[in-house]
Design a protein around this motif. Structure first.
Motif, PDB file in Angstrom:
ATOM      1  N   HIS A  47      34.212  37.867  27.116  1.00 40.13           N
ATOM      2  CA  HIS A  47      34.360  36.345  27.196  1.00 40.13           C
ATOM      3  C   HIS A  47      35.205  36.107  28.362  1.00 40.13           C
ATOM      4  CE1 HIS A  47      32.771  36.639  23.394  1.00 40.13           C
ATOM      5  NE2 HIS A  47      33.628  37.273  22.911  1.00 40.13           N
ATOM      6  N   ASN A  64      42.692  32.901  15.578  1.00 39.91           N
ATOM      7  CA  ASN A  64      42.964  34.184  15.758  1.00 39.91           C
ATOM      8  C   ASN A  64      43.858  34.793  14.515  1.00 39.91           C
ATOM      9  OD1 ASN A  64      43.410  36.719  17.608  1.00 39.91           O
ATOM     10  ND2 ASN A  64      45.531  36.054  17.610  1.00 39.91           N
ATOM     11  N   LYS A  87      37.596  31.615  17.781  1.00 44.21           N
ATOM     12  CA  LYS A  87      38.629  31.832  18.602  1.00 44.21           C
ATOM     13  C   LYS A  87      37.982  32.053  20.181  1.00 44.21           C
ATOM     14  CE  LYS A  87      41.951  35.195  20.555  1.00 44.21           C
ATOM     15  NZ  LYS A  87      41.274  35.498  21.437  1.00 44.21           N
ATOM     16  N   TRP A  88      37.149  32.697  20.223  1.00 43.24           N
ATOM     17  CA  TRP A  88      36.523  33.086  21.703  1.00 43.24           C
ATOM     18  C   TRP A  88      35.785  31.757  22.193  1.00 43.24           C
ATOM     19  CZ3 TRP A  88      31.573  32.404  23.520  1.00 43.24           C
ATOM     20  CH2 TRP A  88      30.764  32.963  22.472  1.00 43.24           C
ATOM     21  N   TRP A 146      37.369  35.524  14.879  1.00 41.36           N
ATOM     22  CA  TRP A 146      36.926  35.691  16.265  1.00 41.36           C
ATOM     23  C   TRP A 146      35.858  34.895  16.806  1.00 41.36           C
ATOM     24  CZ3 TRP A 146      39.415  38.234  20.387  1.00 41.36           C
ATOM     25  CH2 TRP A 146      38.633  38.167  21.368  1.00 41.36           C
ATOM     26  N   SER A 158      38.918  35.790  28.114  1.00 45.40           N
ATOM     27  CA  SER A 158      39.747  36.846  27.912  1.00 45.40           C
ATOM     28  C   SER A 158      39.801  37.724  29.435  1.00 45.40           C
ATOM     29  CB  SER A 158      38.818  37.847  27.059  1.00 45.40           C
ATOM     30  OG  SER A 158      37.784  38.012  27.332  1.00 45.40           O
ATOM     31  N   GLU A 202      38.429  29.133  23.114  1.00 46.47           N
ATOM     32  CA  GLU A 202      39.145  29.523  24.491  1.00 46.47           C
ATOM     33  C   GLU A 202      38.177  29.456  25.562  1.00 46.47           C
ATOM     34  OE1 GLU A 202      42.483  32.785  22.975  1.00 46.47           O
ATOM     35  OE2 GLU A 202      40.440  33.515  23.715  1.00 46.47           O
ATOM     36  N   ASP A 203      37.061  29.492  25.576  1.00 47.30           N
ATOM     37  CA  ASP A 203      36.103  29.499  26.730  1.00 47.30           C
ATOM     38  C   ASP A 203      35.822  28.129  27.076  1.00 47.30           C
ATOM     39  OD1 ASP A 203      36.126  32.284  27.332  1.00 47.30           O
ATOM     40  OD2 ASP A 203      33.914  32.331  27.053  1.00 47.30           O
TER      41      ASP A 203
END
Length: 204
Positions: free
Chosen positions: A109, A41, A49-50, A46, A112, A53-54
């Motif tokens: 996502h 991030n 990152k996403w 991005w 988020s 995270e998921d």
């Protein structure tokens, strides 16, 4: 280059655990969430990152991950149809007003969504950007021209506008974010940015 290689290597490791359905070590998933994803991030990557995270969310809080995924699956077909109708409508409207733009649907996502629900104490139905579009234009002037047209065409939701072009995020992210109510009365987020801003947001 070394940092990018480490990020890519960690993402590939998480993908391997997901693909093979093996238990991911908790320490590895926590480090991915707490160190690697924030680093991606900070670098403005991005896409890494996403996904990181998921995947980490899936390994660390499997029940919560499946709960959010289940909500999305229940509404997926209706949501995708609504987003596509809105996307086509906006693209045609911009063309009719002489505004050259690429209009895309944008998935929200899982992590988020969950993080927003936790941070703002929202129910799933109260998350306003489950349906979202991204508009890509040639220059900054085009961003504001599209924003004006979007607000002329659909009513804006009060308190849901952010100008990250005038005030970029610390990682350099730039875009206009607004939430409007579509013809069906339901909220939809619209992000507007130049191609250069889009490339920076996705790939750093």
């Amino acid at each position: 280059r070394v940092v990018l290689l480490r990020l890519a290597s960690r993402l590939q490791t998480l993908r391997w655990y997901a693909a093979t359905k093996r238990a991911c070590p908790r320490a590895l998933a926590e480090e991915s969430m707490q160190v690697f994803a924030p680093l991606a991030n900070r670098l403005g990557i991005w896409q890494i990152k996403w996904e990181m995270e998921d995947l980490a969310f899936r390994f660390l809080q499997g029940d919560e991950y499946r709960r959010v995924a289940g909500w999305l699956d229940q509404t997926r077909s209706a949501r995708e149809a609504a987003v596509e109708a809105f996307r086509a409508d906006l693209a045609a409207d911009l063309r009719a007003h002489g505004l050259a733009a690429e209009v895309q649907g944008r998935p929200k996502h899982l992590y988020s969504i969950w993080k927003k629900m936790q941070g703002k104490r929202l129910d799933f139905a109260e998350v306003l950007d489950l349906r979202a579009l991204r508009v890509i234009v040639a220059d900054v002037a085009g961003c504001y021209a599209v924003l004006a047209r979007v607000h002329e065409r659909w009513p804006a939701v009060a308190g849901q506008f952010d100008d990250y072009i005038a005030r970029p995020k610390p990682n350099g992210y730039q875009s206009l974010h607004t939430v409007v109510r579509g013809d069906d009365g339901r909220p939809l987020e619209v992000q507007i940015r130049t191609r250069a801003m889009h490339e920076h947001a996705e790939h750093g």
